[in-house]
Design an enzyme around this catalytic site. Sequence first.
Site, PDB file in Angstrom:
ATOM      1  N   HIS A  17      -0.347   4.139  -4.107  1.00 30.98           N
ATOM      2  CA  HIS A  17      -0.120   3.425  -2.375  1.00 30.98           C
ATOM      3  C   HIS A  17       0.259   4.683  -1.553  1.00 30.98           C
ATOM      4  CE1 HIS A  17      -1.262   2.941   1.668  1.00 30.98           C
ATOM      5  NE2 HIS A  17      -0.080   2.083   1.891  1.00 30.98           N
ATOM      6  N   HIS A  71       7.325   4.193   2.967  1.00 35.22           N
ATOM      7  CA  HIS A  71       6.728   3.136   4.539  1.00 35.22           C
ATOM      8  C   HIS A  71       6.436   2.418   4.471  1.00 35.22           C
ATOM      9  CE1 HIS A  71       2.416   3.899   3.120  1.00 35.22           C
ATOM     10  NE2 HIS A  71       2.597   3.258   3.724  1.00 35.22           N
ATOM     11  N   ASP A  72       6.634   1.771   3.206  1.00 30.43           N
ATOM     12  CA  ASP A  72       6.247   0.371   3.257  1.00 30.43           C
ATOM     13  C   ASP A  72       7.131  -0.860   2.383  1.00 30.43           C
ATOM     14  OD1 ASP A  72       3.440  -0.188   4.330  1.00 30.43           O
ATOM     15  OD2 ASP A  72       2.719   0.583   2.392  1.00 30.43           O
ATOM     16  N   GLU A 103       8.684  -3.223   5.009  1.00 29.34           N
ATOM     17  CA  GLU A 103       7.686  -4.650   5.287  1.00 29.34           C
ATOM     18  C   GLU A 103       8.068  -5.504   3.822  1.00 29.34           C
ATOM     19  OE1 GLU A 103       4.392  -3.587   6.663  1.00 29.34           O
ATOM     20  OE2 GLU A 103       4.314  -5.343   8.146  1.00 29.34           O
ATOM     21  N   ASP A 104       7.945  -4.632   3.275  1.00 30.09           N
ATOM     22  CA  ASP A 104       7.651  -5.670   1.461  1.00 30.09           C
ATOM     23  C   ASP A 104       8.262  -5.977   0.355  1.00 30.09           C
ATOM     24  OD1 ASP A 104       4.627  -5.448   2.320  1.00 30.09           O
ATOM     25  OD2 ASP A 104       3.776  -3.918   1.453  1.00 30.09           O
ATOM     26  N   ASP A 124      -1.710   6.753   6.075  1.00 33.64           N
ATOM     27  CA  ASP A 124      -2.001   5.104   5.161  1.00 33.64           C
ATOM     28  C   ASP A 124      -2.595   4.637   5.197  1.00 33.64           C
ATOM     29  OD1 ASP A 124      -0.671   2.836   4.223  1.00 33.64           O
ATOM     30  OD2 ASP A 124       0.046   1.644   6.314  1.00 33.64           O
TER      31      ASP A 124
HETATM   32 MN    MN Z   1       0.644   1.258   3.374  1.00 31.82          MN
END
Ligand code: MN
Length: 728
Positions: free
Chosen positions: A65, A90-91, A94-95, A158
């Site tokens: 992704h 970018h993630d 958060e993840d 995204d």
């Molecule tokens: Mn994303």
Amino acid sequence: MTGYVIDEAREAREMQACYDELVAACRALKPLTPDEEASILRAYTMAREAHAGTRRKSGEPYIFHPLAVALIAVKEVGLGPTAVVAALLHDVVEDTDITLDELRMVFGDRVAEIVDGVTKIDDVMLMQQTESKQAENYRKILLSMCNDAYVIFLKLCDRLHNMRTLGSMKDTKKLIIASETSYLYIPLAHRLGLYSIKTELEELVMRYTNPEKYAEIEARIAATAGTEERLEECLYQPVRRMLDAAGYHYTLKTRIKSVYSCYKKMENKGIDFDEIYDLYAMRIILTDVPREREKEECFKVYSLITGQFPPNPKRFRDWITQPKNNGYESLQTTVMSPIGRWVEIQIRTERMDTIAEKGMAAHFLYKEAHPEEQLENNPVEEWLQQIRTSLEQSDKSALDLVEEFKESLYTKEIYLFTPHGKTITLPSHSTVLDFAYAIHTDLGHHCIGAKVNARVVGRSERLHTGDQVQVLTTENTQPTEEWLGECQTPHAREAIKLALRARRKEFTAEGKHRLAEYMKSLKVRNNPQNFGQLKRFFNQKSDVDLYYDIAVGTISEHQVAECFGKAHPAPQLFFLDKYKDIHPFLLDREYEGYPTETAPCCKPVQGDQVVGIVRDGKIMVHRTNCREAMKEMANHENHTVRAKWRPGEQLSLLSGIALTAIDRKGLLQEITLHISEELDLNMRAITLEASEGVARGIIMLYVNNIDSLNGLIGKLKSIDGVEDVHRI
Ligand code: MN
């Protein structure tokens, strides 16, 4: 995860291939420095390790992704290495366990800020769903999102990838993501002018939110199969041959209208699928055309084609002479093809094509790529600045904020003309002042109004498309705080603020001097810590503003004492309390409650137009045409306070009248008779001196209202022998 077979060796090969494609795409855009190359690799490695073991709903490893998002950023938007690094990461905040601080340390501030912004947009959408009313949080998030255009660009990439891979999500989740997309992301793509991304998002949203209609139109399009091949033979090929023969360099693109565009056209125009005249379109993009020959060449191609294929005269559009408000330029027509189908033709140059496909984003990217050129008027930056300003000023609820933000995505523009016929494009609701500043800063600074279509109007007058505007100026006009309310565009606002700031700066020495005196008398040390405390106490962001307020008395010694917990008498306030009930003037909000006095020089009375001048923590109220007041205003415009008589108050004020007359017997009696006839006047003193046959008198009276006073002046003038009567 139906149908997905986990094969780690194959996945590792695919990851590598994806990464290689990404780096190649970056290099194709612009040669990479060794640092950039290393940074991209480091970001990829970090993201891959952080997301290791996680898979997307489709079953594939998660890293595909961020890789895909980075690839969209480079290939479809045209963003460079910084955006690629941020896209890959970018993630992770958060993840995964990676923190923003780690990103900051390894990749620097900008990458960390971008990732932070991208992460927070998700929070906005989440809040939207829970209908949280935390306006303050909302504002912060929207602000951080508008800090860097990259945040919005990346979030769109995204979202595009998430929409492309929506198929494996649960149905309710599909609907939520699709509606978010049409609520926020399609408007964003539209505003930034990322039209190809916008079109694809619209198409995807319709597929999930209106699947039946989508399938129906898709089938109608499929049923026209074979038409494209026939058009290729009888129209596209012949056009290519003509262009080649004429020696043009060009790219020729053809397309069938998308399902969503067909749907929209049918809905908007109330027509059937068969009536869509631009189902097929051909675009000719001329390459290697010098800027000054663009229009001419496009028209030549137009006449070449329409010489052979008859155009529909109703369908001709010249967006080159008058570009669309989003900057779109193109020649457009519809011609009849030999197979009896209308085909839309667009003729433009490569430069126009980039703007048509990437809009504002194109300007932005050009500027990013050429920082040395210091271009003005970057529309993306201007727009973001405008949003930031309105967010900072607004005290709206969370939902209103998002609504307002969304509205700003669809701002319309108006076309205006200078007296010489030059076009100026401004956002709708722009005023005369915006127009003046759009032409030149100096014109703005001295603007007093304009002739709009030969009618004279003020600075704050709203303009409309087609207006011809001639700005009126005077040398001795200069911007005041009030001007900020007379304009709409951030450009004008900024120019005014700069001018005000420059003027405020002139008070810095005076403010410093006064502050030093206050501090000394209060026995507080005049050091940076205490200065910082003052700034916080008075909520002043800049030194200039604080010094200014001290210099003009907005911040008094008493208030400074308060800041440091010291006692200091406030004599003005005592005065104020005593007379509060009859405080006769309405003042600018920031001066509410200040003690006022009517100026002895012009003695204004109820009904006079008045203005306040700040002096030693008090406000002197003058008549607006008083020469003393004018002098004061001219020298210290920032001492000026708007003031108005409080309506309905009956206040007696002392006023004076000077009178000159040919002396004669009975003159004094006649004068006093007239005064006593006016019930609202109460004479206090009258002096009348005569020498060499000329009488000069001064009459002092208490006046309740201006009409009585003017009435009296009129009557005195009518007395036989009276030469002149005026107020003093
Ligand atoms: Mn994303």
